[in-house]
Design a protein around this motif. Structure first.
Motif, PDB file in Angstrom:
ATOM      1  N   ALA A 133      50.233  10.399 -37.418  1.00 28.35           N
ATOM      2  CA  ALA A 133      50.151  11.142 -38.682  1.00 28.35           C
ATOM      3  C   ALA A 133      50.774  10.333 -39.818  1.00 28.35           C
ATOM      4  CB  ALA A 133      50.847  12.494 -38.541  1.00 28.35           C
ATOM      5  N   THR A 134      51.916   9.693 -39.553  1.00 29.71           N
ATOM      6  CA  THR A 134      52.554   8.854 -40.581  1.00 29.71           C
ATOM      7  C   THR A 134      51.657   7.685 -40.955  1.00 29.71           C
ATOM      8  OG1 THR A 134      54.780   9.438 -39.834  1.00 29.71           O
ATOM      9  CG2 THR A 134      54.545   7.392 -41.086  1.00 29.71           C
ATOM     10  N   LEU A 135      51.060   7.034 -39.961  1.00 29.82           N
ATOM     11  CA  LEU A 135      50.168   5.897 -40.213  1.00 29.82           C
ATOM     12  C   LEU A 135      48.998   6.319 -41.092  1.00 29.82           C
ATOM     13  CD1 LEU A 135      49.370   2.936 -39.608  1.00 29.82           C
ATOM     14  CD2 LEU A 135      48.119   3.815 -37.612  1.00 29.82           C
ATOM     15  N   TYR A 136      48.400   7.434 -40.770  1.00 27.99           N
ATOM     16  CA  TYR A 136      47.248   7.885 -41.558  1.00 27.99           C
ATOM     17  C   TYR A 136      47.647   8.265 -42.975  1.00 27.99           C
ATOM     18  CZ  TYR A 136      44.377   7.981 -37.317  1.00 27.99           C
ATOM     19  OH  TYR A 136      43.672   7.632 -36.191  1.00 27.99           O
ATOM     20  N   ARG A 137      48.844   8.866 -43.129  1.00 27.03           N
ATOM     21  CA  ARG A 137      49.317   9.210 -44.480  1.00 27.03           C
ATOM     22  C   ARG A 137      49.518   7.958 -45.324  1.00 27.03           C
ATOM     23  NH1 ARG A 137      52.558  13.109 -42.042  1.00 27.03           N
ATOM     24  NH2 ARG A 137      54.355  11.697 -42.113  1.00 27.03           N
ATOM     25  N   LEU A 138      50.038   6.896 -44.714  1.00 32.69           N
ATOM     26  CA  LEU A 138      50.290   5.659 -45.447  1.00 32.69           C
ATOM     27  C   LEU A 138      49.011   5.079 -46.047  1.00 32.69           C
ATOM     28  CD1 LEU A 138      52.828   3.877 -43.050  1.00 32.69           C
ATOM     29  CD2 LEU A 138      53.303   4.704 -45.360  1.00 32.69           C
ATOM     30  N   PHE A 139      47.873   5.296 -45.374  1.00 32.51           N
ATOM     31  CA  PHE A 139      46.623   4.668 -45.820  1.00 32.51           C
ATOM     32  C   PHE A 139      45.676   5.646 -46.525  1.00 32.51           C
ATOM     33  CE2 PHE A 139      48.165   1.430 -42.997  1.00 32.51           C
ATOM     34  CZ  PHE A 139      47.719   0.258 -43.577  1.00 32.51           C
ATOM     35  N   GLU A 140      46.175   6.839 -46.874  1.00 34.63           N
ATOM     36  CA  GLU A 140      45.320   7.802 -47.565  1.00 34.63           C
ATOM     37  C   GLU A 140      44.784   7.236 -48.872  1.00 34.63           C
ATOM     38  OE1 GLU A 140      47.633  11.309 -48.023  1.00 34.63           O
ATOM     39  OE2 GLU A 140      47.121  12.122 -46.033  1.00 34.63           O
ATOM     40  N   ALA A 141      45.648   6.569 -49.659  1.00 38.02           N
ATOM     41  CA  ALA A 141      45.222   6.039 -50.960  1.00 38.02           C
ATOM     42  C   ALA A 141      44.231   4.891 -50.816  1.00 38.02           C
ATOM     43  CB  ALA A 141      46.436   5.584 -51.763  1.00 38.02           C
ATOM     44  N   ASP A 142      44.157   4.274 -49.633  1.00 39.46           N
ATOM     45  CA  ASP A 142      43.232   3.169 -49.385  1.00 39.46           C
ATOM     46  C   ASP A 142      41.948   3.635 -48.713  1.00 39.46           C
ATOM     47  OD1 ASP A 142      44.775   0.726 -50.228  1.00 39.46           O
ATOM     48  OD2 ASP A 142      46.195   1.547 -48.781  1.00 39.46           O
ATOM     49  N   GLY A 143      41.727   4.949 -48.664  1.00 41.67           N
ATOM     50  CA  GLY A 143      40.512   5.466 -48.041  1.00 41.67           C
ATOM     51  C   GLY A 143      40.604   5.628 -46.544  1.00 41.67           C
ATOM     52  N   GLY A 144      41.813   5.529 -46.003  1.00 44.75           N
ATOM     53  CA  GLY A 144      42.002   5.657 -44.562  1.00 44.75           C
ATOM     54  C   GLY A 144      42.193   4.307 -43.900  1.00 44.75           C
ATOM     55  N   LEU A 145      42.799   4.318 -42.716  1.00 47.97           N
ATOM     56  CA  LEU A 145      43.097   3.078 -42.004  1.00 47.97           C
ATOM     57  C   LEU A 145      41.829   2.313 -41.644  1.00 47.97           C
ATOM     58  CD1 LEU A 145      45.033   1.154 -40.509  1.00 47.97           C
ATOM     59  CD2 LEU A 145      44.804   2.657 -38.499  1.00 47.97           C
ATOM     60  N   ALA A 146      40.862   2.990 -41.041  1.00 46.66           N
ATOM     61  CA  ALA A 146      39.639   2.301 -40.608  1.00 46.66           C
ATOM     62  C   ALA A 146      38.904   1.688 -41.788  1.00 46.66           C
ATOM     63  CB  ALA A 146      38.735   3.278 -39.864  1.00 46.66           C
ATOM     64  N   HIS A 147      38.843   2.416 -42.900  1.00 47.45           N
ATOM     65  CA  HIS A 147      38.173   1.891 -44.093  1.00 47.45           C
ATOM     66  C   HIS A 147      38.912   0.660 -44.622  1.00 47.45           C
ATOM     67  CE1 HIS A 147      37.411   1.713 -48.499  1.00 47.45           C
ATOM     68  NE2 HIS A 147      36.179   1.945 -48.118  1.00 47.45           N
ATOM     69  N   TYR A 148      40.237   0.714 -44.648  1.00 45.29           N
ATOM     70  CA  TYR A 148      41.012  -0.410 -45.162  1.00 45.29           C
ATOM     71  C   TYR A 148      40.794  -1.658 -44.308  1.00 45.29           C
ATOM     72  CZ  TYR A 148      44.864  -3.407 -46.505  1.00 45.29           C
ATOM     73  OH  TYR A 148      45.597  -4.497 -46.908  1.00 45.29           O
ATOM     74  N   VAL A 149      40.879  -1.502 -42.978  1.00 47.17           N
ATOM     75  CA  VAL A 149      40.695  -2.647 -42.081  1.00 47.17           C
ATOM     76  C   VAL A 149      39.302  -3.232 -42.253  1.00 47.17           C
ATOM     77  CG1 VAL A 149      40.534  -3.362 -39.668  1.00 47.17           C
ATOM     78  CG2 VAL A 149      42.401  -1.860 -40.399  1.00 47.17           C
ATOM     79  N   ARG A 150      38.299  -2.381 -42.355  1.00 47.52           N
ATOM     80  CA  ARG A 150      36.923  -2.850 -42.535  1.00 47.52           C
ATOM     81  C   ARG A 150      36.780  -3.637 -43.844  1.00 47.52           C
ATOM     82  NH1 ARG A 150      32.232  -0.648 -40.192  1.00 47.52           N
ATOM     83  NH2 ARG A 150      30.280  -1.037 -41.315  1.00 47.52           N
ATOM     84  N   GLU A 151      37.391  -3.110 -44.916  1.00 45.44           N
ATOM     85  CA  GLU A 151      37.311  -3.797 -46.207  1.00 45.44           C
ATOM     86  C   GLU A 151      37.981  -5.173 -46.149  1.00 45.44           C
ATOM     87  OE1 GLU A 151      36.012  -2.377 -49.542  1.00 45.44           O
ATOM     88  OE2 GLU A 151      34.864  -1.802 -47.762  1.00 45.44           O
ATOM     89  N   GLN A 152      39.105  -5.273 -45.460  1.00 41.50           N
ATOM     90  CA  GLN A 152      39.791  -6.559 -45.365  1.00 41.50           C
ATOM     91  C   GLN A 152      39.012  -7.549 -44.517  1.00 41.50           C
ATOM     92  OE1 GLN A 152      42.142  -6.933 -47.578  1.00 41.50           O
ATOM     93  NE2 GLN A 152      41.674  -4.776 -47.940  1.00 41.50           N
TER      94      GLN A 152
END
Length: 340
Positions: free
Chosen positions: A239-258
């Motif tokens: 839950a903490t991990l997912y909250r951290l990446f909310e502004a980036d569209g979510g963890l999976a979206h951020y990793v894909r973009e990078q």
């Protein structure tokens, strides 16, 4: 500053004593011939980062040094190896590996380094007083504050020390903001103002996010970026991990973009001219080359093949491929100028 002469320790000691004459007295606790110190200093945003490895010695900063010099800074020091004992007035702390200490250089103090025949290894962030003092409820009595290695904030702050000395990555976060967040957490531990205590969660979020983004940047072509793996590595909940990446569209979206950003950089590199798209797609952990091409086109407005053709054209015409930011700017201009 570098003072390092392992074959002629007496020279290294004399050099250091001359260089620090207005700051402190350097007292070796080894024979002069065995004295050894290496010191590297770099700018890290709005702070100075100093890494030191030294044989046993003592620094004595007296009232006379305070009066002579203009050193009015705080040190945030991480002990990597060995032991450092710091005393100022009646306050005294001992740093062992993983411990962090806040030290006020505007007050007389003594620092003793002990490494049992080896070298004490320290990394220090030096902050101007104007940056840290306003965050402290009692700035003149905060010196010799200890964050032991098992303190959650000590582990979090320590993870950023070495990274501050590296060139900032495109997604690593602003170095100045990272230094500010470290200062915020250290001030809270030393007795911060009400505003500082209220902002601890925000500082934690910045440091965790910057730390996780660095790991992502270093592992884009591996399978080490699942939510479970990141939670295990950083000891945080899902839950903490997912909250951290909310502004980036979510963890999976951020990793894909990078991963797409990395693919973009690789495609415009001359060395990638003969790389097969299927190999690049698999390396970036896409399920197929068609999935990779569709995602790439959605993000950049052209296919990987079209980008490679443009890169080849630039290379033929100018002998070099522009920097990534320049390429992106040219693609954006081309997109807006095309008829709809």
């Amino acid at each position: 500053m570098v003072a390092d002469d392992p074959e002629r320790g007496a020279r290294a000691l004399a050099q250091l004593q001359v260089m620090t004459a207005d700051i402190c007295d350097v007292i070796p606790h080894t024979a002069a011939g065995d004295f050894h110190i290496t010191t590297t200093t770099i700018m890290a945003g709005n702070a100075l980062l100093v890494e030191t490895a030294a044989t046993d010695l003592e620094y004595d900063r007296t009232p006379a040094h305070i009066a002579r010099g203009g050193l009015d800074h705080y040190h945030i020091t991480l002990c990597v190896a060995g032991e450092m004992r710091f005393s100022s007035g009646r306050r005294e702390i001992t740093l062992r590996p993983g411990d962090i200490g806040l030290l006020d250089m505007a007050q007389p103090n003594r620092t003793k380094l002990r490494a049992a025949g080896g070298r004490t290894h320290l990394i220090t962030i030096i902050l101007q007083r104007a940056m840290l003092a306003p965050r402290l409820a009692h700035p003149d009595s905060a010196t010799a504050t200890l964050l032991p290695s098992d303190h959650p904030h000590a582990r979090l702050i320590a993870s950023h020390f070495a990274a501050l000395g590296l060139p900032p990555g495109p997604e690593a976060g602003n170095v100045e903001a990272t230094v500010e967040a470290i200062a915020h957490l250290v001030a809270a531990a030393a007795g911060g103002t009400a505003d500082i205590l209220a902002g601890v969660e925000r500082a934690e979020r910045h440091l965790y996010l910057a730390m996780i983004k660095r790991r992502i940047a270093d592992n884009l072509q591996t399978d080490a970026l699942t939510a479970d793996e990141l939670c295990r590595h950083f000891r945080i909940s899902r839950a903490t991990l997912y909250r951290l990446f909310e502004a980036d569209g979510g963890l999976a979206h951020y990793v894909r973009e990078q991963r797409l950003n990395l693919a973009f950089r690789e495609l415009i590199a001359p060395s990638a001219h003969d790389m097969r798209l299927i190999d690049l797609a698999i390396g970036m952990r896409f399920s197929s080359d068609s999935t990779f091409i569709r995602a790439f086109r959605r993000k950049f407005g052209l296919t990987p093949g079209e980008l490679r053709e443009l890169a080849d054209k630039w290379l033929r015409e100018t002998g070099a491929v522009p920097a990534v930011d320049t390429v992106l700017h040219q693609l954006a201009r081309r997109s807006t100028s095309q008829p709809r």
